[in-house]
Design an enzyme around this catalytic site. Structure first.
Site, PDB file in Angstrom:
ATOM      1  N   GLY A 127      -3.799  -4.553  -4.301  1.00 25.97           N
ATOM      2  CA  GLY A 127      -4.819  -3.572  -4.671  1.00 25.97           C
ATOM      3  C   GLY A 127      -4.131  -2.294  -5.088  1.00 25.97           C
ATOM      4  O   GLY A 127      -3.439  -1.679  -4.284  1.00 25.97           O
ATOM      5  N   HIS A 128      -4.240  -1.935  -6.355  1.00 29.86           N
ATOM      6  CA  HIS A 128      -3.588  -0.722  -6.839  1.00 29.86           C
ATOM      7  C   HIS A 128      -4.643   0.272  -7.288  1.00 29.86           C
ATOM      8  O   HIS A 128      -5.523  -0.056  -8.082  1.00 29.86           O
ATOM      9  CB  HIS A 128      -2.650  -1.053  -8.015  1.00 29.86           C
ATOM     10  CG  HIS A 128      -1.452  -1.849  -7.581  1.00 29.86           C
ATOM     11  ND1 HIS A 128      -0.616  -2.473  -8.455  1.00 29.86           N
ATOM     12  CD2 HIS A 128      -0.961  -2.088  -6.351  1.00 29.86           C
ATOM     13  CE1 HIS A 128       0.348  -3.087  -7.771  1.00 29.86           C
ATOM     14  NE2 HIS A 128       0.156  -2.861  -6.489  1.00 29.86           N
ATOM     15  N   GLN A 151       2.381  -6.045  -3.303  1.00 28.97           N
ATOM     16  CA  GLN A 151       2.684  -6.023  -1.860  1.00 28.97           C
ATOM     17  C   GLN A 151       3.956  -5.203  -1.579  1.00 28.97           C
ATOM     18  O   GLN A 151       4.405  -4.471  -2.447  1.00 28.97           O
ATOM     19  CB  GLN A 151       2.836  -7.439  -1.280  1.00 28.97           C
ATOM     20  CG  GLN A 151       1.545  -8.226  -1.186  1.00 28.97           C
ATOM     21  CD  GLN A 151       1.188  -8.948  -2.465  1.00 28.97           C
ATOM     22  OE1 GLN A 151       2.020  -9.593  -3.070  1.00 28.97           O
ATOM     23  NE2 GLN A 151      -0.052  -8.845  -2.878  1.00 28.97           N
ATOM     24  N   LYS A 166       2.044   2.150  -5.148  1.00 28.18           N
ATOM     25  CA  LYS A 166       2.795   1.704  -6.331  1.00 28.18           C
ATOM     26  C   LYS A 166       1.985   1.863  -7.618  1.00 28.18           C
ATOM     27  O   LYS A 166       2.538   2.165  -8.656  1.00 28.18           O
ATOM     28  CB  LYS A 166       3.198   0.234  -6.190  1.00 28.18           C
ATOM     29  CG  LYS A 166       4.224  -0.007  -5.104  1.00 28.18           C
ATOM     30  CD  LYS A 166       4.568  -1.473  -5.012  1.00 28.18           C
ATOM     31  CE  LYS A 166       3.432  -2.350  -4.545  1.00 28.18           C
ATOM     32  NZ  LYS A 166       2.960  -2.111  -3.181  1.00 28.18           N
ATOM     33  N   ASP A 201       0.817  -1.224   0.000  1.00 31.00           N
ATOM     34  CA  ASP A 201       0.000   0.000   0.000  1.00 31.00           C
ATOM     35  C   ASP A 201       0.844   1.265   0.000  1.00 31.00           C
ATOM     36  O   ASP A 201       0.453   2.277   0.587  1.00 31.00           O
ATOM     37  CB  ASP A 201      -0.970   0.006   1.209  1.00 31.00           C
ATOM     38  CG  ASP A 201      -1.725  -1.297   1.319  1.00 31.00           C
ATOM     39  OD1 ASP A 201      -2.253  -1.742   0.299  1.00 31.00           O
ATOM     40  OD2 ASP A 201      -1.757  -1.886   2.419  1.00 31.00           O
TER      41      ASP A 201
HETATM   42  P1  IMP Z   1      -2.140 -13.027   1.893  1.00 29.04           P
HETATM   43  O1  IMP Z   1      -1.213 -12.475   0.866  1.00 29.04           O
HETATM   44  O2  IMP Z   1      -3.595 -12.819   1.547  1.00 29.04           O
HETATM   45  O3  IMP Z   1      -1.829 -14.453   2.225  1.00 29.04           O
HETATM   46  O4  IMP Z   1      -1.923 -12.212   3.268  1.00 29.04           O
HETATM   47  C1  IMP Z   1      -0.710 -12.280   4.010  1.00 29.04           C
HETATM   48  C2  IMP Z   1      -0.382 -10.928   4.631  1.00 29.04           C
HETATM   49  O5  IMP Z   1      -0.038 -10.009   3.614  1.00 29.04           O
HETATM   50  C3  IMP Z   1      -1.545 -10.270   5.385  1.00 29.04           C
HETATM   51  O6  IMP Z   1      -1.008  -9.523   6.478  1.00 29.04           O
HETATM   52  C4  IMP Z   1      -2.142  -9.332   4.372  1.00 29.04           C
HETATM   53  O7  IMP Z   1      -2.845  -8.266   4.974  1.00 29.04           O
HETATM   54  C5  IMP Z   1      -0.878  -8.858   3.671  1.00 29.04           C
HETATM   55  N1  IMP Z   1      -1.102  -8.410   2.297  1.00 29.04           N
HETATM   56  C6  IMP Z   1      -1.294  -9.173   1.197  1.00 29.04           C
HETATM   57  N2  IMP Z   1      -1.426  -8.423   0.100  1.00 29.04           N
HETATM   58  C7  IMP Z   1      -1.295  -7.143   0.491  1.00 29.04           C
HETATM   59  C8  IMP Z   1      -1.292  -5.881  -0.209  1.00 29.04           C
HETATM   60  O8  IMP Z   1      -1.410  -5.797  -1.435  1.00 29.04           O
HETATM   61  N3  IMP Z   1      -1.135  -4.772   0.574  1.00 29.04           N
HETATM   62  C9  IMP Z   1      -0.939  -4.849   1.907  1.00 29.04           C
HETATM   63  N4  IMP Z   1      -0.908  -5.983   2.593  1.00 29.04           N
HETATM   64  C10 IMP Z   1      -1.090  -7.132   1.897  1.00 29.04           C
END
Ligand code: IMP
Length: 432
Positions: A40-41, A225, A16, A13
């Site tokens: 999420g972009h 991420q 990007k 977040d």
């Molecule tokens: P997962 O990727 O859904 O397995 O989540 C694992 C961890 O990564 C959790 O703490 C999510 O909140 C975090 N996470 C996954 N994708 C994002 C992103 O795009 N932005 C921020 N945090 C993320």
């Protein structure tokens, strides 16, 4: 061979999407190399807000080819919804504009159900995943039983593989998680339909990228991420299941090591995190609300994918220094500088202190066990002026300029650009 890499230096977040959008104006190809629709972009162009989870945000530029590399786990249903959303907004999507690696893995409904069941099972130890099935899909990949995009190219074989996968998932759900099994037939018919719709997009994207680089085309590799969520280098176990760091580009896109022009780190002017896990500079109370916003604006600190309020805190210079080292960062883009306007003072964490009072520039065991440290802060003067209309370095208040220079000093990386609002044009070039 001009390859540029953009990665997030925090817990995701960092903004990007809008930086990719900006850099894409000079890029021929924008390629995602990791993750799935957990990302999420958000990109704002002329009062239109695009929220993208899978397709690289560079696709909004009419000349840019979007690539989803082999390092991704793709939910075909989400992908098709996103394609429709872009088409409805006037962005043309066709196999001439978007390519998907044959070796990318598929997210199945069972992965999503398993993701949620695993989280429930963890109770207080939950990771706080996005619930998109990311972890279970990568687990199947590493266990060598995942379904891939290439499987969609032979419908009869694909159907067999879906049925076998469903048997395994339903076994896991009922025996390990006491959860009702999923109905097989709707999954089979949905996925066969997705296969028909995506057939023409599936190619060997590694070969396409290799050829493009040899022809001197500019490729921008877009990380999803942030690196503190990297499976190897992040704050394990509170991480995602893919390689988020710059080195993941080569394996996640299927290209060999080649000359990289820049490794750009996207860094928000303060820190944020969604999900569980240690966060040394975390704030609560009024100051947290001040940094997070109320959720009224699309760019307030609420998850693009889950809508969850993000945890927020002061910028962590220790983690930024670590991000420089692990990614080999050459430049930074500092986002959301405008959010800090109106503060009397701004703190930045410059070191960690352990229970014995010993201070560290980077802790001896990297960033695991972050909860054992207290942040050591340096306090900088704030500024009162609204920055959203500023476009030139000389028009920034002196304190904002000093904040940017301080970020360069603690990270050891030059800031190339600062953003002062969500619109494409709201950026200030930073002189070296
Ligand atoms: P997962 O990727 O859904 O397995 O989540 C694992 C961890 O990564 C959790 O703490 C999510 O909140 C975090 N996470 C996954 N994708 C994002 C992103 O795009 N932005 C921020 N945090 C993320």
């Amino acid at each position: 061979m001009p390859l540029k890499i953009l990665v997030g230096t925090q817990w995701g977040d960092e903004g990007k999407g809008r930086i990719v959008d900006l850099l894409s104006s000079q890029s021929d190809i924008v390629a995602r190399f990791n993750g799935g629709d957990n990302a999420g972009h958000t990109v704002n162009v002329s009062n239109h807000t695009f929220k993208l989870h899978l397709i690289p945000s560079g696709i909004i530029h009419p000349h840019t080819l979007g690539v989803l590399g082999n390092g991704l786990v793709i939910n075909p249903k989400s992908l098709l919804i996103e394609i429709e959303m872009l088409r409805d907004s006037g962005v043309e999507i066709s196999p001439e504009r978007l390519l998907i690696s044959y070796a990318a893995h598929l997210i199945m409904p069972g992965h999503i159900t398993l993701d949620r069941a695993k989280e429930t099972n963890l109770g207080k130890g939950q990771i706080g995943t996005t619930g998109r099935g990311i972890g279970p899909a990568y687990t199947d990949k590493v266990s060598r039983k995942g379904l891939r995009m290439i499987d969609m190219l032979d419908l009869a074989l694909f159907e067999e593989r879906i049925r076998l996968h469903m048997q395994q998932v339903n076994y896991d759900l009922s025996f390990h998680y006491q959860t009702a099994p999923l109905k097989v037939e709707p999954v089979v018919s949905d996925y066969l339909e997705y296969a028909r719709q995506l057939h023409d997009y599936i190619v060997d994207t590694g070969a396409v990228l290799d050829m493009a680089l040899h022809e001197g085309k500019l490729v921008l590799a877009e990380g999803a991420q942030g690196m503190l969520l990297d499976i190897d280098h992040g704050s394990y176990p509170f991480v995602t299941s893919s390689n988020v760091t710059a080195t993941g580009v080569f394996s996640g896109l299927g290209i060999g090591i080649c000359k990289v022009e820049n490794v750009i780190g996207a860094t928000k002017a303060f820190q944020s995190r969604v999900g569980a896990g240690p966060f040394p500079t975390e704030l609560d109370g009024e100051m947290a609300t001040r940094l997070r916003g109320t959720g009224a604006k699309p760019w307030d600190e609420f998850g693009t994918t889950t809508g969850r309020p993000r945890r927020v805190g002061w910028l962590d210079g220790v983690l930024l220094r670590y991000a420089r080292r692990v990614n080999g960062l050459t430049d930074l883009v500092l986002t959301k500088l405008d959010v800090l306007s109106g503060l009397e003072q701004i703190k930045v964490c410059t070191a960690y202190e352990d229970v014995n009072g010993e201070q560290y520039a980077i802790p001896p065991m990297g960033i695991t066990q972050l909860d054992q440290y207290k942040p050591v802060y340096e306090t900088l003067p704030g500024w009162q002026e609204d920055l959203t209309a500023v476009r030139q370095w000389d028009d920034l208040p002196k304190a904002a300029q000093e904040y940017i220079r301080f970020v360069e000093k603690i990270s050891g990386v030059l800031v190339m650009l600062a953003s002062v609002g969500p619109e494409r044009s709201q950026v200030v070039e930073v002189p070296a």
